[in-house]
Write a protein that holds these residues in place. Structure first.
Motif, mmCIF file in Angstrom:
data_model
loop_
_atom_site.group_PDB
_atom_site.id
_atom_site.type_symbol
_atom_site.label_atom_id
_atom_site.label_comp_id
_atom_site.label_asym_id
_atom_site.label_seq_id
_atom_site.Cartn_x
_atom_site.Cartn_y
_atom_site.Cartn_z
ATOM 1 N N ARG A 1 12.280 0.090 5.253
ATOM 2 C CA ARG A 1 12.586 -0.480 3.947
ATOM 3 C C ARG A 1 11.368 -0.454 3.035
ATOM 4 N N THR A 2 11.565 -0.164 1.787
ATOM 5 C CA THR A 2 10.453 -0.252 0.837
ATOM 6 C C THR A 2 10.794 -1.332 -0.170
ATOM 7 N N MET B 1 5.816 9.853 -3.155
ATOM 8 C CA MET B 1 6.638 10.191 -4.306
ATOM 9 C C MET B 1 6.734 11.705 -4.485
ATOM 10 N N THR C 1 -2.794 7.071 -0.091
ATOM 11 C CA THR C 1 -1.481 7.357 -0.662
ATOM 12 C C THR C 1 -1.409 7.009 -2.147
ATOM 13 N N LYS C 2 -0.279 7.340 -2.739
ATOM 14 C CA LYS C 2 -0.072 7.228 -4.199
ATOM 15 C C LYS C 2 -1.057 8.132 -4.937
ATOM 16 N N ALA D 1 0.832 -1.205 0.000
ATOM 17 C CA ALA D 1 0.000 0.000 0.000
ATOM 18 C C ALA D 1 0.868 1.256 0.000
HETATM 19 N N1 LIG Z 1 3.718 6.466 -7.330
HETATM 20 C C1 LIG Z 1 3.866 6.190 -6.038
HETATM 21 N N2 LIG Z 1 4.391 5.005 -5.655
HETATM 22 C C2 LIG Z 1 4.507 4.738 -4.336
HETATM 23 C C3 LIG Z 1 4.099 5.684 -3.350
HETATM 24 N N3 LIG Z 1 4.323 5.134 -2.128
HETATM 25 C C4 LIG Z 1 4.843 3.904 -2.347
HETATM 26 N N4 LIG Z 1 4.973 3.658 -3.676
HETATM 27 C C5 LIG Z 1 5.509 2.430 -4.290
HETATM 28 O O1 LIG Z 1 4.701 1.316 -3.908
HETATM 29 C C6 LIG Z 1 5.493 0.163 -3.636
HETATM 30 C C7 LIG Z 1 5.253 -0.354 -2.232
HETATM 31 O O2 LIG Z 1 5.666 0.621 -1.293
HETATM 32 P P1 LIG Z 1 6.077 0.234 0.203
HETATM 33 O O3 LIG Z 1 6.294 1.521 0.916
HETATM 34 O O4 LIG Z 1 7.179 -0.756 0.205
HETATM 35 O O5 LIG Z 1 4.716 -0.469 0.699
HETATM 36 P P2 LIG Z 1 4.420 -1.279 2.060
HETATM 37 O O6 LIG Z 1 4.468 -2.728 1.695
HETATM 38 O O7 LIG Z 1 3.036 -0.867 2.460
HETATM 39 O O8 LIG Z 1 5.460 -0.884 3.065
HETATM 40 C C8 LIG Z 1 6.958 0.576 -3.891
HETATM 41 O O9 LIG Z 1 7.316 0.190 -5.199
HETATM 42 C C9 LIG Z 1 6.895 2.104 -3.761
HETATM 43 O O10 LIG Z 1 7.903 2.741 -4.508
HETATM 44 C C10 LIG Z 1 3.561 6.956 -3.789
HETATM 45 O O11 LIG Z 1 3.177 7.831 -3.025
HETATM 46 N N5 LIG Z 1 3.472 7.128 -5.149
#
Ligand SMILES: Nc1nc2c(ncn2[C@@H]2O[C@H](COP(=O)(O)OP(=O)(O)O)[C@@H](O)[C@H]2O)c(=O)[nH]1
Ligand SMILES: [Mg+2]
Length: 201
Positions: free
Chosen positions: A53-54, A180, A144-145, A36
């Motif tokens: 970490r992402t 982002m 988000t996103k 997410a």
């Molecule tokens: N376009 C965009 N991509 C995002 C955003 N936030 C996260 N992502 C992408 O979504 C994916 C998962 O993000 P992550 O933070 O690891 O998610 P988590 O599993 O919830 O911790 C990654 O490839 C990030 O680069 C955002 O605000 N915009």
């Protein structure tokens, strides 16, 4: 802007709450489905590139990741839920761990529920929302996103999520966010400041 968030440090990862940092002070948990954008949101709001970490491969970490804001305040990045390709056994384990965390953690002050704006309010999100409603825990939702949608569409999604949440007996705040584009950061800081009783900023 409260500079304290920029000094947040990683403390430790725990497989379950028995090995977590001492249950004292205040803790804010980031929850949401895998991928997410939880870790990215933590990085954006702390202005640190790789604090949490992402990953492009969702569902791999089933750990509670703790971060220290100051001596008495923490963030925790909860393991993601709803990842389809994990075995049932892993899902059951995840469920038990989350249940224990949510029911037992006395320092839990509020939950930031992170949802991909393109897929808001999944079944798992509702479980989380209902849990917060029933246990009287504060809830703030990040859509988000938001950069993935045009502004009008993002605004419509915000309004429709707000409308759906009106049926609840508690009030939940919802905002647009983009890790982002770094938008929505002041807004989440304001919520965190209030929950963590940082009123001086
Ligand atoms: N376009 C965009 N991509 C995002 C955003 N936030 C996260 N992502 C992408 O979504 C994916 C998962 O993000 P992550 O933070 O690891 O998610 P988590 O599993 O919830 O911790 C990654 O490839 C990030 O680069 C955002 O605000 N915009
Ligand atoms: Mg993550």
């Amino acid at each position: 802007m409260n500079p304290i968030y920029h000094r947040v440090k990683f403390i430790e990862s725990a497989v379950q709450i028995d090995t977590a940092p001492k249950d004292q002070g205040m803790e804010i948990a980031f929850a949401g489905r895998s991928n997410a954008g939880k870790s990215s949101a933590i990085n954006a709001l702390t202005r640190q590139k790789s604090l949490a970490r992402t990953s492009k491969t969702p569902g791999r970490t089933q750990l509670l990741n703790f971060f220290q804001i100051d001596e008495n305040r923490r963030f925790v990045d909860l393991p993601g839920y709803g990842y389809a390709r994990v075995p049932l056994e892993v899902k059951a384990k995840w469920h038990r761990m989350m249940q224990r965390y949510l029911n037992q953690r006395k320092s839990l002050t509020g939950i930031v529920l992170v949802m991909d704006i393109r897929h808001p309010l999944t079944e798992f999100d509702w479980q989380m929302i209902e849990w917060c409603e029933n246990s009287d825990i504060r809830l703030h939702i990040l859509l988000t996103k938001a950069d993935k949608l045009k502004f009008g569409a993002a605004k419509n999604s915000l309004l429709s999520v707000q409308r759906e949440l009106r049926q609840l007996t508690v009030s939940v705040s919802v905002q647009l966010f983009s890790a982002m584009k770094k938008t929505g950061i002041d807004e989440i800081h304001a919520t965190l400041d209030e929950w963590l009783q940082f009123d001086a900023y």
